[in-house]
Design a protein around this motif. Structure first.
Motif, PDB file in Angstrom:
ATOM      1  N   ARG A 111       0.835  -1.199   0.000  1.00 36.68           N
ATOM      2  CA  ARG A 111       0.000   0.000   0.000  1.00 36.68           C
ATOM      3  C   ARG A 111       0.877   1.258   0.000  1.00 36.68           C
ATOM      4  O   ARG A 111       1.752   1.429   0.846  1.00 36.68           O
ATOM      5  CB  ARG A 111      -0.911   0.004   1.231  1.00 36.68           C
ATOM      6  CG  ARG A 111      -1.956   1.112   1.230  1.00 36.68           C
ATOM      7  CD  ARG A 111      -2.845   1.028   2.455  1.00 36.68           C
ATOM      8  NE  ARG A 111      -3.854   2.068   2.433  1.00 36.68           N
ATOM      9  CZ  ARG A 111      -5.049   1.962   1.884  1.00 36.68           C
ATOM     10  NH1 ARG A 111      -5.397   0.820   1.306  1.00 36.68           N
ATOM     11  NH2 ARG A 111      -5.915   2.962   1.907  1.00 36.68           N
ATOM     12  N   ASN A 129      -2.241  -6.272  -1.255  1.00 33.22           N
ATOM     13  CA  ASN A 129      -2.864  -4.948  -1.305  1.00 33.22           C
ATOM     14  C   ASN A 129      -1.914  -3.956  -1.959  1.00 33.22           C
ATOM     15  O   ASN A 129      -0.875  -3.613  -1.394  1.00 33.22           O
ATOM     16  CB  ASN A 129      -3.206  -4.489   0.120  1.00 33.22           C
ATOM     17  CG  ASN A 129      -3.967  -3.166   0.132  1.00 33.22           C
ATOM     18  OD1 ASN A 129      -4.211  -2.563  -0.914  1.00 33.22           O
ATOM     19  ND2 ASN A 129      -4.345  -2.713   1.313  1.00 33.22           N
ATOM     20  N   SER A 131      -3.099  -0.939  -3.097  1.00 30.50           N
ATOM     21  CA  SER A 131      -3.843   0.316  -3.118  1.00 30.50           C
ATOM     22  C   SER A 131      -2.894   1.509  -2.994  1.00 30.50           C
ATOM     23  O   SER A 131      -1.951   1.482  -2.205  1.00 30.50           O
ATOM     24  CB  SER A 131      -4.853   0.354  -1.958  1.00 30.50           C
ATOM     25  OG  SER A 131      -5.763  -0.719  -2.024  1.00 30.50           O
ATOM     26  N   GLU A 132      -3.149   2.519  -3.798  1.00 33.27           N
ATOM     27  CA  GLU A 132      -2.403   3.780  -3.757  1.00 33.27           C
ATOM     28  C   GLU A 132      -0.924   3.619  -4.108  1.00 33.27           C
ATOM     29  O   GLU A 132      -0.110   4.518  -3.854  1.00 33.27           O
ATOM     30  CB  GLU A 132      -2.548   4.448  -2.379  1.00 33.27           C
ATOM     31  CG  GLU A 132      -3.996   4.728  -2.000  1.00 33.27           C
ATOM     32  CD  GLU A 132      -4.136   5.216  -0.569  1.00 33.27           C
ATOM     33  OE1 GLU A 132      -3.134   5.677   0.010  1.00 33.27           O
ATOM     34  OE2 GLU A 132      -5.245   5.124  -0.032  1.00 33.27           O
ATOM     35  N   ARG A 149      -5.967  -6.429  -4.183  1.00 34.38           N
ATOM     36  CA  ARG A 149      -6.556  -5.092  -4.279  1.00 34.38           C
ATOM     37  C   ARG A 149      -5.647  -4.221  -5.141  1.00 34.38           C
ATOM     38  O   ARG A 149      -4.523  -3.911  -4.749  1.00 34.38           O
ATOM     39  CB  ARG A 149      -6.716  -4.496  -2.879  1.00 34.38           C
ATOM     40  CG  ARG A 149      -7.939  -5.051  -2.134  1.00 34.38           C
ATOM     41  CD  ARG A 149      -7.927  -4.676  -0.673  1.00 34.38           C
ATOM     42  NE  ARG A 149      -7.056  -5.569   0.086  1.00 34.38           N
ATOM     43  CZ  ARG A 149      -6.841  -5.460   1.396  1.00 34.38           C
ATOM     44  NH1 ARG A 149      -7.406  -4.486   2.080  1.00 34.38           N
ATOM     45  NH2 ARG A 149      -6.051  -6.322   2.008  1.00 34.38           N
ATOM     46  N   PRO A 151      -6.966  -1.217  -6.992  1.00 33.67           N
ATOM     47  CA  PRO A 151      -7.825  -0.148  -7.514  1.00 33.67           C
ATOM     48  C   PRO A 151      -7.025   0.996  -8.129  1.00 33.67           C
ATOM     49  O   PRO A 151      -6.019   1.440  -7.574  1.00 33.67           O
ATOM     50  CB  PRO A 151      -8.589   0.317  -6.264  1.00 33.67           C
ATOM     51  CG  PRO A 151      -7.696  -0.025  -5.113  1.00 33.67           C
ATOM     52  CD  PRO A 151      -7.046  -1.318  -5.525  1.00 33.67           C
TER      53      PRO A 151
END
Length: 238
Positions: A111, A129, A131-132, A149, A151
């Motif tokens: 992340r 993960n 994300s970002e 994840r 996104p």
């Protein structure tokens, strides 16, 4: 295509190669103070706190880094081969221009990590993960990303080969002009994704419903894939 070997890696002195060692934070921190990259082979760093250390250009071969904490560390141009790193934490660290090959980092956190110019080949990232994460020119090849994840990631103009994205969170991902080969998008979250110009004929679109077909506007799909969508209306494509 995998990136070329890091210039840091080629400069590692035999004196800076350690094998079959169990290392904690103090040991790794001591090694890092030389300012030179090290190569660790078959070393155990499980649950070690390596956060915020500067380890640019380091090489990790067949190391156990399960549940290790690399948060905020500098790991640019590092190389990871056949490592076991379930639940490892790379939150907010710099992994730019790094290479991962045949590693298992299931349920790990990337992340907010800088992954610019990095690559994952034949890796397991189930439940990871990202994300970002900063992902310009990030590449995946023959990698398992089920339940991951991701996104907002951009795969624009990428050639995606052998990716398992089943049930992955792909909201707002950019797949424009991407080419899918032997990939799975089965039951993935594709809300607000862009597929204009994408070639989806090599993707498993299982779980996609006709109501969601507008998401693929401008993409190319096969006759069989179209038949699967139209089957919901009781129509047959011949």
């Amino acid at each position: 295509m995998a990136p070329s070997t890091s210039p840091h890696t080629s400069q590692i002195s035999p004196a800076n190669i350690l094998a079959n060692r169990e290392l904690d934070r103090s040991a790794v921190e001591h090694l890092s103070k030389s300012g030179l990259p090290h190569k660790l082979v078959d070393c155990v760093l499980e649950e070690a706190d390596l956060s915020r250390l500067t380890l640019d250009g380091w090489v990790f071969g067949a190391c156990n880094v399960k549940q290790a904490n690399f948060a905020g560390a500098k790991l640019g141009s590092s190389t990871w081969s056949s490592c076991k790193g379930g639940l490892a934490d790379f939150t907010g660290c710099d992994l730019s221009e790094s290479r991962f090959e045949a590693c298992d980092f299931n349920n790990s956190s990337f992340r907010g990590t800088t992954l610019t110019g990095s690559s994952f080949e034949r890796c397991k990232l189930t439940g990871a993960n990202l994300s970002e994460a900063k992902t310009l020119n990030l590449s995946f090849t023959e990698t398992r990303l089920a339940d991951a994840r991701l996104p907002g990631l951009s795969f624009r103009k990428s050639r995606l080969n052998g990716l398992d994205l089943q049930m992955a969170d792909l909201r707002k991902c950019d797949f424009r002009d991407a080419i899918f080969q032997d990939c799975s998008l089965r039951d993935a979250n594709l809300v607000d994704c862009r597929f204009e110009g994408a070639d989806l004929r090599g993707a498993d679109l299982g779980g996609i419903r006709l109501l969601n077909a507008k998401q693929f506007k401008g993409a190319t799909i096969s006759r069989d894939q179209a038949g699967q969508l139209l089957a919901e209306l009781g129509l047959k494509v011949r």
